[in-house]
Design a protein around this motif. Structure first.
Motif, mmCIF file in Angstrom:
data_model
loop_
_atom_site.group_PDB
_atom_site.id
_atom_site.type_symbol
_atom_site.label_atom_id
_atom_site.label_comp_id
_atom_site.label_asym_id
_atom_site.label_seq_id
_atom_site.Cartn_x
_atom_site.Cartn_y
_atom_site.Cartn_z
ATOM 1 N N MET A 111 0.848 -1.200 0.000
ATOM 2 C CA MET A 111 0.000 0.000 0.000
ATOM 3 C C MET A 111 0.883 1.250 0.000
ATOM 4 S SD MET A 111 -2.782 1.238 2.881
ATOM 5 C CE MET A 111 -3.836 -0.196 2.668
ATOM 6 N N ASP A 112 0.491 2.232 -0.777
ATOM 7 C CA ASP A 112 1.197 3.504 -0.830
ATOM 8 C C ASP A 112 1.247 4.139 0.570
ATOM 9 O OD1 ASP A 112 1.835 6.010 -2.835
ATOM 10 O OD2 ASP A 112 0.686 6.666 -1.102
ATOM 11 N N ASP A 113 2.451 4.610 0.978
ATOM 12 C CA ASP A 113 2.605 5.192 2.321
ATOM 13 C C ASP A 113 1.698 6.403 2.521
ATOM 14 O OD1 ASP A 113 4.469 3.344 3.160
ATOM 15 O OD2 ASP A 113 6.202 4.603 2.704
ATOM 16 N N PHE A 114 1.570 7.222 1.495
ATOM 17 C CA PHE A 114 0.743 8.419 1.622
ATOM 18 C C PHE A 114 -0.716 8.029 1.814
ATOM 19 C CE2 PHE A 114 -1.303 12.246 -0.501
ATOM 20 C CZ PHE A 114 -1.126 13.080 0.583
ATOM 21 N N TYR A 115 -1.183 7.042 1.051
ATOM 22 C CA TYR A 115 -2.556 6.551 1.221
ATOM 23 C C TYR A 115 -2.741 6.011 2.636
ATOM 24 C CZ TYR A 115 -6.828 3.853 0.357
ATOM 25 O OH TYR A 115 -8.104 3.343 0.419
ATOM 26 N N ALA A 116 -1.765 5.245 3.100
ATOM 27 C CA ALA A 116 -1.878 4.668 4.447
ATOM 28 C C ALA A 116 -1.975 5.762 5.501
ATOM 29 C CB ALA A 116 -0.669 3.764 4.716
ATOM 30 N N ALA A 117 -1.186 6.822 5.352
ATOM 31 C CA ALA A 117 -1.259 7.918 6.315
ATOM 32 C C ALA A 117 -2.588 8.637 6.243
ATOM 33 C CB ALA A 117 -0.113 8.895 6.071
ATOM 34 N N LEU A 118 -3.070 8.872 5.028
ATOM 35 C CA LEU A 118 -4.384 9.509 4.886
ATOM 36 C C LEU A 118 -5.470 8.712 5.607
ATOM 37 C CD1 LEU A 118 -4.148 10.491 1.112
ATOM 38 C CD2 LEU A 118 -4.464 12.112 2.989
ATOM 39 N N MET A 119 -5.307 7.400 5.651
ATOM 40 C CA MET A 119 -6.286 6.537 6.310
ATOM 41 C C MET A 119 -5.953 6.275 7.782
ATOM 42 S SD MET A 119 -8.606 6.029 4.082
ATOM 43 C CE MET A 119 -9.540 4.704 4.845
ATOM 44 N N GLY A 120 -4.895 6.889 8.289
ATOM 45 C CA GLY A 120 -4.558 6.733 9.701
ATOM 46 C C GLY A 120 -3.931 5.410 10.053
ATOM 47 N N LEU A 121 -3.235 4.769 9.100
ATOM 48 C CA LEU A 121 -2.742 3.409 9.285
ATOM 49 C C LEU A 121 -1.276 3.328 9.705
ATOM 50 C CD1 LEU A 121 -4.529 1.737 6.230
ATOM 51 C CD2 LEU A 121 -5.256 1.782 8.636
ATOM 52 N N ALA A 122 -0.673 4.436 10.042
ATOM 53 C CA ALA A 122 0.666 4.486 10.641
ATOM 54 C C ALA A 122 1.740 3.770 9.825
ATOM 55 C CB ALA A 122 0.626 3.933 12.063
ATOM 56 N N PRO A 123 1.967 4.174 8.572
ATOM 57 C CA PRO A 123 3.074 3.571 7.820
ATOM 58 C C PRO A 123 4.405 3.880 8.497
ATOM 59 C CG PRO A 123 2.305 5.567 6.732
ATOM 60 C CD PRO A 123 1.334 5.278 7.824
ATOM 61 N N ARG A 124 5.367 2.951 8.370
ATOM 62 C CA ARG A 124 6.654 3.182 9.037
ATOM 63 C C ARG A 124 7.348 4.408 8.467
ATOM 64 N NH1 ARG A 124 12.144 1.605 8.832
ATOM 65 N NH2 ARG A 124 13.030 1.697 10.937
ATOM 66 N N ARG A 125 7.444 4.504 7.163
ATOM 67 C CA ARG A 125 7.975 5.726 6.540
ATOM 68 C C ARG A 125 6.911 6.804 6.644
ATOM 69 N NH1 ARG A 125 11.360 9.426 4.721
ATOM 70 N NH2 ARG A 125 12.792 7.873 3.827
ATOM 71 N N ILE A 126 7.220 7.916 7.273
ATOM 72 C CA ILE A 126 6.267 9.018 7.396
ATOM 73 C C ILE A 126 6.295 9.806 6.087
ATOM 74 C CG2 ILE A 126 5.544 11.009 8.758
ATOM 75 C CD1 ILE A 126 7.385 9.856 11.020
ATOM 76 N N PRO A 127 5.217 9.818 5.334
ATOM 77 C CA PRO A 127 5.228 10.472 4.018
ATOM 78 C C PRO A 127 5.149 11.995 4.133
ATOM 79 C CG PRO A 127 3.074 9.550 4.448
ATOM 80 C CD PRO A 127 3.946 9.154 5.614
ATOM 81 N N HIS A 128 5.176 12.651 2.988
ATOM 82 C CA HIS A 128 5.155 14.111 2.924
ATOM 83 C C HIS A 128 3.953 14.599 2.125
ATOM 84 C CE1 HIS A 128 9.404 15.321 4.172
ATOM 85 N NE2 HIS A 128 9.432 14.002 4.216
ATOM 86 N N TRP A 129 3.478 15.785 2.493
ATOM 87 C CA TRP A 129 2.564 16.587 1.683
ATOM 88 C C TRP A 129 3.100 18.013 1.791
ATOM 89 C CZ3 TRP A 129 -3.509 16.283 2.027
ATOM 90 C CH2 TRP A 129 -4.077 17.247 1.192
ATOM 91 N N GLU A 130 3.876 18.431 0.799
ATOM 92 C CA GLU A 130 4.530 19.729 0.874
ATOM 93 C C GLU A 130 3.868 20.750 -0.055
ATOM 94 O OE1 GLU A 130 6.480 20.280 3.161
ATOM 95 O OE2 GLU A 130 7.427 18.364 3.694
ATOM 96 N N HIS A 131 3.733 21.979 0.439
ATOM 97 C CA HIS A 131 3.296 23.116 -0.380
ATOM 98 C C HIS A 131 4.551 23.648 -1.066
ATOM 99 C CE1 HIS A 131 -0.398 22.728 1.887
ATOM 100 N NE2 HIS A 131 0.223 23.023 3.024
ATOM 101 N N TRP A 132 4.816 23.170 -2.257
ATOM 102 C CA TRP A 132 6.138 23.283 -2.861
ATOM 103 C C TRP A 132 6.159 24.333 -3.954
ATOM 104 C CZ3 TRP A 132 10.716 21.113 -1.654
ATOM 105 C CH2 TRP A 132 11.733 21.149 -2.604
ATOM 106 N N SER A 133 7.001 25.364 -3.813
ATOM 107 C CA SER A 133 7.171 26.346 -4.890
ATOM 108 C C SER A 133 8.483 27.101 -4.718
ATOM 109 C CB SER A 133 5.992 27.324 -4.927
ATOM 110 O OG SER A 133 5.919 28.086 -3.734
ATOM 111 N N CYS A 134 9.582 26.318 -4.729
ATOM 112 C CA CYS A 134 10.908 26.914 -4.539
ATOM 113 C C CYS A 134 11.841 26.418 -5.646
ATOM 114 C CB CYS A 134 11.455 26.561 -3.158
ATOM 115 S SG CYS A 134 12.965 27.481 -2.725
ATOM 116 N N PRO A 135 11.731 26.992 -6.845
ATOM 117 C CA PRO A 135 12.555 26.531 -7.968
ATOM 118 C C PRO A 135 14.052 26.589 -7.693
ATOM 119 C CG PRO A 135 10.814 27.981 -8.745
ATOM 120 C CD PRO A 135 10.806 28.060 -7.247
#
Length: 360
Positions: A1-25
């Protein structure tokens, strides 16, 4: 299962994924050694090789991007001024510039207007025909998906004007706050609610698993409007709209700038799976109370701006500590990684997260 999906569902993936507001060229150029403006596709591909957890979108081709040349603060017109935004520019909007008095606000009918295409409210669309609205959104997803996203994939759609933003953007801050306590405001909110109701009925039919619902109901200091006002005009609508989505198997992620301490419990009680907000919020308090809630935004770009590696490391470790409290935690610099953050600080943050952002 994708780590980000697992986190969105509260399933505590070992790798803590990211959701970044990214705009730094400039950070991308510094990290990859590839000029983002000259080779945006190659640069972004290299970024995703180095930090796959960022899941940065890749441009369709490698056509060079013009470098921003407008001066910060330069006038666009009498209402707007230019500001840098990532690889390009945006502007400071003058929300509500079409309204001058409270009486003009009370005379306005959102449903009679219906078509907001030429009104600057972020979600500037035509809302009169719900089926047409559905077809416009549905065109963004593969036809073969039907009405369900692929299993285990974090497929999303989002809406900026969930409820609170409608009057704020349409009338502007001053007229909104001047009129919102008048009983005549109730009709206006009822009509805005009907527009959003159409949107969420549309979203319930889309092949997505998650719906991001944005409303800036707080500032960095806390609530804009009183709990009584919110429980009259906002929270009942959230519960209704999110009930429509949940009945269709969707999960809701609530997004707001500011300090969400006062309203986090209300948001989750209304049906949200979790909250993405800013570091002014007490994330550990929310995590201790809601052990499977999705939470993102605790990282602070002020630490990046100071560009001290040990301070950035302490921030990352503090975020990892919060992740131990809830299965839905995601690494996120909540107040954005904009164009002027020192590139070396961005690299330190990403490298430290690569090394340290794991659950035991």
């Amino acid at each position: 299962m994708d780590d980000f999906y697992a986190a969105l569902m509260g399933l505590a993936p070992r790798r803590i994924p990211h959701w970044e507001h990214w705009s730094c060229p400039d950070a991308e150029t510094y990290i990859t050694g590839i000029d983002y403006y000259e080779h945006p596709k190659l640069c972004r591909e290299r970024m995703n090789e180095l930090y796959p957890f960022l899941r940065l979108p890749i441009p369709a081709d490698d056509t060079p991007i013009p470098r921003p040349v407008a001066a910060e603060g330069e006038a666009v017109d009498e209402h707007r001024h230019r500001v840098r935004w990532g690889a390009g520019e945006s502007w400071v909007w003058n929300w509500g510039q079409g309204f001058r008095t409270a009486e003009e606000v009370f005379a306005f009918s959102p449903l009679e207007q219906g078509d907001f295409t030429n009104i600057p409210v972020v979600e500037s669309r035509d809302y009169r025909d719900e089926e047409k609205l559905y077809q416009e959104y549905r065109a963004s997803y593969p036809a073969e998906w039907g009405d369900k996203a692929p299993e285990g994939e974090p497929v999303m759609v989002g809406f900026y004007n969930t409820m609170f933003m409608w009057p704020l953007l349409t009338f502007g801050w001053e007229l909104f706050l001047e009129t919102c306590l008048d009983e005549r405001f109730a009709r206006i909110m009822d009509e805005f609610a009907e527009i959003s109701r159409r949107v969420f009925r549309v979203f319930a039919r889309l092949p997505v698993k998650f719906v991001t619902c944005h409303d800036d109901i707080v500032t960095a200091r806390g609530p804009v409007c009183s709990p009584a006002w919110m429980h009259r005009y906002i929270f009942p609508r959230y519960e209704e709209f999110w009930g429509i989505l949940k009945a269709a198997g969707k999960e809701v992620i609530f997004m707001a700038d500011g300090c969400m301490d006062a309203y986090a419990d209300d948001i989750i009680a209304c049906g949200a799976r979790g909250i993405i907000t800013e570091p002014y919020t007490d994330f550990k308090a929310i995590a201790r109370k809601h052990r499977t809630a999705f939470l993102a935004g605790e990282g602070d770009n002020r630490a990046l701006m100071r560009c001290v590696r040990e301070e950035i490391k302490a921030m990352v470790l503090d975020m990892v500590e919060t992740a131990s409290l809830t299965g839905g935690y995601v690494m996120c610099i909540g107040n954005h990684i904009p164009w002027n953050v020192p590139p070396e600080a961005v690299k330190w943050y990403l490298d430290l997260a690569s090394e340290l952002a794991f659950r035991p």
